[in-house]
Design an enzyme around this catalytic site. Structure first.
Site, short mmCIF file in Angstrom:
data_model
loop_
_atom_site.label_atom_id
_atom_site.label_comp_id
_atom_site.label_asym_id
_atom_site.label_seq_id
_atom_site.Cartn_x
_atom_site.Cartn_y
_atom_site.Cartn_z
N ASP A 40 1.02 -1.30 0.01
CA ASP A 40 -0.12 0.03 0.04
C ASP A 40 0.95 1.23 0.04
O ASP A 40 1.57 1.61 0.84
CB ASP A 40 -0.77 0.12 1.37
CG ASP A 40 -1.84 1.20 1.13
OD1 ASP A 40 -1.37 2.29 0.91
OD2 ASP A 40 -3.10 0.82 1.50
N HIS A 41 1.18 1.72 -1.09
CA HIS A 41 2.27 2.87 -1.24
C HIS A 41 2.09 4.04 -0.41
O HIS A 41 3.02 4.73 -0.02
CB HIS A 41 2.51 3.11 -2.81
CG HIS A 41 1.59 4.15 -3.30
ND1 HIS A 41 0.59 3.65 -3.63
CD2 HIS A 41 1.92 5.17 -3.63
CE1 HIS A 41 -0.09 5.00 -4.30
NE2 HIS A 41 0.70 6.00 -4.24
N HIS A 59 -5.93 2.94 0.70
CA HIS A 59 -5.05 3.91 1.16
C HIS A 59 -5.74 4.68 2.55
O HIS A 59 -5.53 5.03 3.52
CB HIS A 59 -4.82 5.04 0.22
CG HIS A 59 -4.06 4.45 -1.35
ND1 HIS A 59 -3.32 3.33 -1.04
CD2 HIS A 59 -4.12 4.83 -2.32
CE1 HIS A 59 -2.76 3.05 -2.33
NE2 HIS A 59 -3.28 3.88 -3.12
C1 BG6 Z 1 -2.92 4.52 -6.77
C2 BG6 Z 1 -4.32 4.37 -7.60
O1 BG6 Z 1 -3.18 3.57 -5.69
O2 BG6 Z 1 -2.93 5.80 -6.05
C3 BG6 Z 1 -4.16 5.61 -8.46
O3 BG6 Z 1 -4.63 3.36 -8.04
C4 BG6 Z 1 -3.83 6.86 -8.07
O4 BG6 Z 1 -5.51 5.72 -9.07
C5 BG6 Z 1 -2.70 6.86 -6.99
O5 BG6 Z 1 -3.76 7.69 -8.82
C6 BG6 Z 1 -2.58 8.11 -6.40
O6 BG6 Z 1 -1.17 7.93 -5.77
P1 BG6 Z 1 -0.34 9.31 -5.43
O7 BG6 Z 1 0.98 8.76 -4.47
O8 BG6 Z 1 0.17 10.06 -6.43
O9 BG6 Z 1 -1.14 9.82 -4.41
#
Ligand code: BG6
Length: 514
Positions: free
Chosen positions: A205-206, A268
């Site tokens: 979950d980045h 997230h």
């Molecule tokens: C991803 C989603 O997990 O997170 C995308 O699948 C989204 O739809 C992205 O655009 C957003 O990541 P960040 O790090 O740019 O907020």
């Protein structure tokens, strides 16, 4: 990519080697990426591997193996990685680092249904163990659609790659979506866990790899200042917003049929809510941290009735700044009849003494006013005001706002007397910003997470139980939406459908305009 800099520009040669705050360096290991030609690999994974190497955090013999259909030579694979690094790396280009890293790159041509391909992969890894000192320690990154997880896991198992021997480790890294609902998530977990024990599974979950998200824990538990008011006695409600300004052009294949709630709330936003709401872990280790998140997720449920407590929308044509942009249904690849939502909001309550009666409002959307992710704890109004109403007309509720991105920081909003001879109180902001307080850049989330996998540090990865509990919160809302027609439409460049405003207005509250 900008002109090369000297490494001295971004590392400190005078650092003290005995400083325990020094970055941890991965031990002997290598990584295999399935889906290495895909978008995620190109934009995030390959640049992150290079950045880790460039920061000196990978072992000398680190080996990167790509697996895919293409008939690529080692040189073709190197060229692919190089292009991705030049495009996406955060650290400067360094010929020496590249030489070391590319010496350990290999490509295995194959398909997931072909035993011989995986036998070749097994031979390659065994050879790398002999020639590059990878020690039998391999991480398998499944950057592939979930429909392929079962095949890849079964093949890794069959070819003897899923389990290490003589103390070596094997780990699997899984990308979302972790299922489509609770039932499919359980099925997926069963499949993965039938091959890899839970302690070898690293679900990405980045958001948990972002500095500001980790800072939620530091803010709450390293300080005395915040915890005393962090509960239902003082907090009126919590708003968690993840707004994006981008649309979905080019992503129809992934997004149509998934939608905003499954794409980011299930993972997230619910993880952010858990970090904000959980109790203090007994110790700062993966088991304790996860135990506290699990407790709070178990106590969480969506608030009904859903026609009042949730909102969903689909962006129509509109303006993003000065650019005229199409609506979702005009985007290439989307079925004009698609009911996939690009905006989702819901209300969650947490059944605990700390949070009883405090709604957590979660919202996310594409093509909103601007890109921002923040968590706002909005306070109750003071029980008594010694000032006259007109003196506090410009005073709103106090708030603590954690700005996850961009302009990472923490903001406190409170009332202050306006200078002058009369008594007038209005809102002001006290603002902590990362960029003004720290000179070093935050590493990219994927760098941190890949390094943690190689180190076997599991704190920032959700467990199968967390994933299932998140679906349990979301499923009733998704079922309600599926049975109740189309999402509302909102013009691109605005803050979502009117139903989202009504959701809060019903209780005399408003969304922040971050
Ligand atoms: C991803 C989603 O997990 O997170 C995308 O699948 C989204 O739809 C992205 O655009 C957003 O990541 P960040 O790090 O740019 O907020």
């Amino acid at each position: 990519m900008t002109a090369p800099h000297s490494p001295a520009d971004w590392t400190n040669p005078l650092r003290n080697p005995h400083d325990t705050r020094l970055p941890r360096i991965a031990g002997a290991s290598g990584m295999v990426i399935f889906g290495v030609t895909g978008d995620l690999s190109r934009r995030k994974l390959l640049p992150a591997v290079y950045d880790l190497a460039n920061r000196g955090l990978l072992p000398a013999g680190f080996t990167l193996v790509g697996f895919g259909r293409r008939e690529w030579s080692k040189q073709d694979f190197e060229d692919h990685v190089r292009a991705a690094v030049l495009d996406g790396a955060r650290t400067p280009w360094d010929d020496n680092v590249w030489e070391r890293l590319s010496a350990g790159m290999h490509f295995v041509t194959g398909t997931f249904d072909d035993d011989a391909s995986f036998d070749r992969l097994a031979d390659t890894l065994a050879e790398m163990d002999r020639t590059r000192g990878t020690g039998g320690n391999w991480a398998f990154y499944l950057s592939v659609p979930p429909g392929s997880f079962a095949d890849v896991c079964a093949q890794l198992d069959r070819s003897g790659l899923a389990a290490g021997s003589d103390g070596s480790w094997r780990r699997v890294i899984v990308e979302k979506p972790f299922g489509h609902d609770l039932a499919s998530a359980r099925e997926l977990n069963r499949t993965i866990n039938s091959v890899f024990p839970e302690e070898s599974v690293f679900r990405i979950d980045h958001y948990l790899g972002k500095e500001t998200v980790q800072n939620i824990l530091a803010l709450r538990f390293a300080n005395q200042l915040f915890e005393p008011f962090w509960d239902a006695r003082y907090i009126d409600h919590v708003q968690i917003t993840m707004a994006e300004d981008i649309g979905l052009g080019g992503r129809a294949g992934y997004y149509d049929g998934i939608g905003a709630a499954r794409d980011v709330i299930q993972n997230h936003l619910i993880q952010l809510a858990a970090l904000v709401a959980m109790e203090e872990p007994v110790a700062f280790d993966p088991a304790q941290l996860r135990a506290e998140k699990i407790k709070v997720l178990r106590a969480a449920a969506p608030v009904e009735p859903f026609d009042e407590t949730t909102a969903r929308g689909q962006y129509g044509p509109g303006w993003q700044g000065s650019e005229k942009v199409p609506g979702l249904r005009e985007e290439e690849g989307f079925d004009p009849e698609s009911t996939t939502e690009t905006f989702a909001a819901l209300t969650v309550e947490i059944g605990s003494r700390r949070w009883a009666g405090v709604p957590f409002y979660l919202r996310t959307g594409k093509r909103l006013g601007r890109r921002v992710t923040e968590i706002a704890l909005v306070f109750k109004m003071p029980p008594h005001q010694p000032f006259r109403d007109e003196q506090t007309a410009a005073l709103g509720p106090n708030a603590v706002v954690i700005r996850v991105q961009p302009d990472e920081g923490v903001l406190m909003r409170f009332g202050s007397k306006v200078p002058g001879s009369s008594m007038e109180v209005r809102d002001v902001n006290m603002d902590f910003s990362y960029s003004e307080n720290f000179t070093s850049d935050s590493p990219e989330a994927y760098e941190r997470l890949i390094l943690d996998v190689l180190l076997g540090e599991a704190s920032l990865f959700p467990t199968n139980t967390e994933v299932e509990l998140s679906w349990k919160i979301l499923d009733p809302v998704l079922e309600y939406w599926a049975a109740h027609g189309r999402p509302d439409t909102y013009p691109a460049g605005t803050w979502g459908p009117a139903s989202a405003e009504r959701m809060l207005a019903r209780h005399g509250r408003t969304w922040r305009r971050p």
